[in-house]
Structure formats: C-alpha cells, structure tokens
Design an enzyme around this catalytic site. Structure first.
Site, PDB file in Angstrom:
ATOM      1  CG  HIS A 116      -1.915   0.986   1.341  1.00 27.03           C
ATOM      2  ND1 HIS A 116      -1.905   1.990   2.274  1.00 27.03           N
ATOM      3  CD2 HIS A 116      -3.028   1.166   0.602  1.00 27.03           C
ATOM      4  CE1 HIS A 116      -2.981   2.750   2.114  1.00 27.03           C
ATOM      5  NE2 HIS A 116      -3.679   2.267   1.099  1.00 27.03           N
ATOM      6  CG  ASP A 174      -5.366  11.818  -4.163  1.00 17.77           C
ATOM      7  OD1 ASP A 174      -5.596  10.818  -4.851  1.00 17.77           O
ATOM      8  OD2 ASP A 174      -4.765  11.773  -3.069  1.00 17.77           O
ATOM      9  CG  MET A 175     -11.014  11.004  -7.641  1.00 15.44           C
ATOM     10  SD  MET A 175     -12.647  11.087  -8.387  1.00 15.44           S
ATOM     11  CE  MET A 175     -12.418  10.012  -9.816  1.00 15.44           C
ATOM     12  CB  ALA A 176     -11.329   6.537  -3.590  1.00 11.53           C
ATOM     13  CE  LYS A 224     -22.170   9.381 -16.684  1.00  9.76           C
ATOM     14  NZ  LYS A 224     -22.540  10.799 -16.724  1.00  9.76           N
ATOM     15  N   GLY A 306      -9.469  20.308  -4.989  1.00 10.63           N
ATOM     16  CA  GLY A 306      -8.364  20.057  -4.060  1.00 10.63           C
ATOM     17  C   GLY A 306      -8.115  21.193  -3.080  1.00 10.63           C
ATOM     18  CD  GLN A 307      -9.178  27.313  -3.047  1.00 11.29           C
ATOM     19  OE1 GLN A 307     -10.053  27.223  -3.916  1.00 11.29           O
ATOM     20  NE2 GLN A 307      -8.719  28.485  -2.631  1.00 11.29           N
TER      21      GLN A 307
END
Ligand code: NAI
Length: 349
Positions: A116, A174-176, A224, A306-307
């Site tokens: 990981h 940044d996302m899952a 999606k 992201g801010q």
C-alpha cells in the site's frame, strides 16, 4: 490531541523503524503519512501506522527490498518494488519519471510489486514541485460492487492529478473511484460515527449507515465510476503483468505475504507542449477564475478542485494537526502492534 508536523513525523518514523523498516524507509513512509494528515486526509495518515507495523513485523512488507529499474523505452520504464514499502517505491518511481520527462517531455513509469502506498497526492505533487503535471493511479483490494453487481470485484482504485501554478502553488486533485475511500470507513469506525447511506452496502447488498456493517463500497456515479476503476486496474495491474480485478491481494488477508500491487505514474513536461511559464500562469488563472465564480446557495465560495485540503494544510502547518487520541496513545506507547489485523475478512476493524 494536537501535534506539530515534525513531532508526528518523528513518532511515525520511530514506530515503523522499531517495527523493522530501515530508518530511511521509515522516514519516507512518515513523509507520505504526515503529508496526508497535515492536509486533513486522516484516512491515509497516522491511523495506518499500526496496520503497517503489524504487516512489517509479520514479513508482509519486505524490510530489505532490492529495488530495480528498467528503462523500457525513450519515455517508459518499470520500477520493481520487491514488495517493500509501497510509499518508498512509489516515491522513487516518481523520481525516475520526473527525470525522464525532463529530457523527453513525457514519462510513463509502472511501479510493480509494492505494498500500500497511501495518499497518491504525495506522488503527483512531486511532479508539480518539479514544474510538471503528475498523474498517478493504483490498485487497491477488491471491495467495490461493480455496477449492477452484488459482490466485490474492483478496488477503490484512486486517480490523482497535480499541475504547477505560479509562486510554487499547485492544483492537486486526488480521489478514490468509490463514493468514499475505504479509509474513510475506517476513520468513521475509529470515531464511532455513522456514515451516509450512499457510501456502502452491507452483507445483503443493502445500503448501510453503520461503518461496522460495511461489506462493499459503491463506485462514484454508477457505471461511470465503475468504468474508471476498470481503467485504473488495467493501467496499474494488467499492463504491469500483475494480479488484477478480484485477484488483487487483500489488505488484511495474509500479513506475512507481499501484496504485489501496481501503480502507474504519468508525468508530462509542459515545456514540450507550450511555454512553461505561460502554463503556470494559466493554472494560476484557472484557480483564480474558479475562486471568482458566483457561489450556489449554501456555499460561501467556489473552491478549485483540491483547495479544501490545501486550506486545511495551510492552517495545520501553523496550528498543528489534530490526531485521534487512541492513535496518538499508540504512537507514543512501546507497543509495536496489537496483532489485530491479520484475519480473513478484507473489512478488518
Ligand atoms: P475526497 O473524497 O476527500 O476528495 C476527493 C477530491 O475532491 C480531492 O481532491 C478533494 O480535494 C476534492 N474536494 C473535496 N471537496 C471539495 C470542495 N468542496 N471543493 C473542491 N474540491 C473538493 O478523497 P477520497 O476519494 O476519499 O480519497 C482520499 C485519499 O485516499 C486520496 O489521497 C487517495 O489517493 C487515497 N486512496 C488511496 C488508495 C490506495 O490504495 N493507496 C485507495 C483509495 C484512496
């Protein structure tokens, strides 16, 4: 408990070094975890240390890996992590990608056979700090129902992007590819908080608000998000000759074996496509444009992607990072781990 960035780094590095990582590797893992905590992404920060310590102590993270790098083309290469710490291999792989893109304009580096690697924002920010666009995707353990399915096939397979702006600023997204990362369920468990019923399903495939009853997560935006997680699995798994789909190893299944996960970094050097200074100026303009948009009812202002975490980072740099007491107590204790993660359920406590 509030701690400074420096103190948190020292506690994490010491614990992981005591668990068996070299001081250098423990320091890099601490860099990545503190990066997450300082940004408020606690799901990928200090709360993971005890799990890593148990896996290290049981042999499932190689404490003395032989890292190899093969340049496979003008702008491509494969970094083999020898099932050492994923954070370290992903960081070193990104260093390679950055130097390659400096010369060739682009670089695609596969980082294979790793554990990981945490919050991917850390790695894409390496590229942005070097004046380039960074993209990173990686596999994670199968815990998401495919669209229309009742059993897990893909992981939470995250996608991260960063681009440099003027004055050393950057945009970091940044996302899952799930409505929420699995770490957010763990975080809810650590705080004994209910979760929204749109995040996950229970044993019967029914939506649940109890983080302890979660049996699978849901992809973002139905088919999606499902398609995006497939794309990530192909780029970071199938492409690198690694186990894919529901063959990807589980975080908790067997802590004495290497996980053989994959990650793919893509770096783009703006100077090969446009004027590099103009590029940064236009990223700054993008941020300003978005911040200047009229907010919808219920919102104070529009943030660029992201801010929200950039703002938390700025505040935490000054005021310290809030760490759950239980986690802080573990970090300052003499305990290496409590032997609590090694069991067959991928949905360990
Ligand atoms: P999230 O849902 O908290 O945020 C996703 C993105 O949306 C972030 O870039 C965030 O800054 C942005 N965002 C959220 N609210 C916003 C707002 N109001 N305005 C503007 N932008 C906003 O993140 P998620 O999906 O929970 O992922 C958390 C972390 O988990 C990431 O660092 C990811 O890399 C990591 N992760 C790592 C995995 C691994 O196996 N290594 C697996 C899955 C996730």
């Amino acid at each position: 408990m509030k701690v400074t960035k420096e103190k948190l780094h020292e506690l994490i590095q010491t614990k992981l070094h005591r668990a068996g990582l070299t001081e250098e590797h423990a320091g890099i893992v601490a860099d990545v975890l503190v990066h997450a905590d300082v940004r408020g992404v606690h799901s990928h920060g200090a709360m993971r240390v005890e799990y890593y310590a148990e896996r290290i102590a049981k042999g499932g993270i190689n404490t003395n890996p032989t890292f190899t790098f093969e340049k496979t083309g003008t702008a491509s290469g494969v970094f083999d992590g020898d099932n050492g710490s994923g954070h370290v291999a992903a960081k070193l792989g990104m260093d390679r990608a950055i130097s390659m893109a400096k010369e060739n304009g682009v670089a695609i580096i596969g980082v294979r056979r790793i554990a990981h690697s945490g919050a991917l924002s850390y790695f894409v920010q390496q590229a942005a700090k070097a004046g380039m666009i960074g993209i990173s995707v990686c596999q994670s353990d199968p815990m998401v129902v495919p669209f229309g399915g009742a059993e897990p096939y893909y992981g939470t397979n995250p996608i991260a992007f960063a681009a440099p702006a003027e004055n050393e600023e950057m945009i970091t997204f940044d996302m899952a590819t799930t409505v929420q990362a699995w770490g957010k369920i763990l975080h809810a468990r650590s705080k004994h908080e209910a979760i929204p019923d749109t995040w996950a399903v229970d044993q019967n495939g029914e939506p649940t608000t109890d983080p302890f009853k979660v049996n699978a997560l849901l992809p973002i935006a139905g088919p999606k998000g499902y398609g995006l997680m497939m794309m990530v699995d192909i780029l970071s798994g199938v492409l690198l000759g690694l186990p894919f789909g529901n063959r990807v190893s589980s975080m908790y299944h067997n802590l004495s074996e290497g996980r053989n996960l994959g990650q793919l970094h893509i770096v783009i050097n703006p100077a090969f496509f446009t004027d590099a200074n103009q590029f940064k100026a236009n990223i700054t303009k993008t941020m300003q444009d978005l911040n200047g948009m009229k907010p919808a009812p219920g919102f104070d202002r529009v943030l660029y992607p992201g801010q929200n975490y950039d703002l938390i980072e700025k505040e935490n740099e000054v005021n310290g990072i809030e760490i759950v007491d239980e986690i802080y107590d573990y970090l300052v204790s003499d305990v290496i781990h409590n032997n609590q993660y090694n069991h067959k359920s991928p949905f360990a406590k």
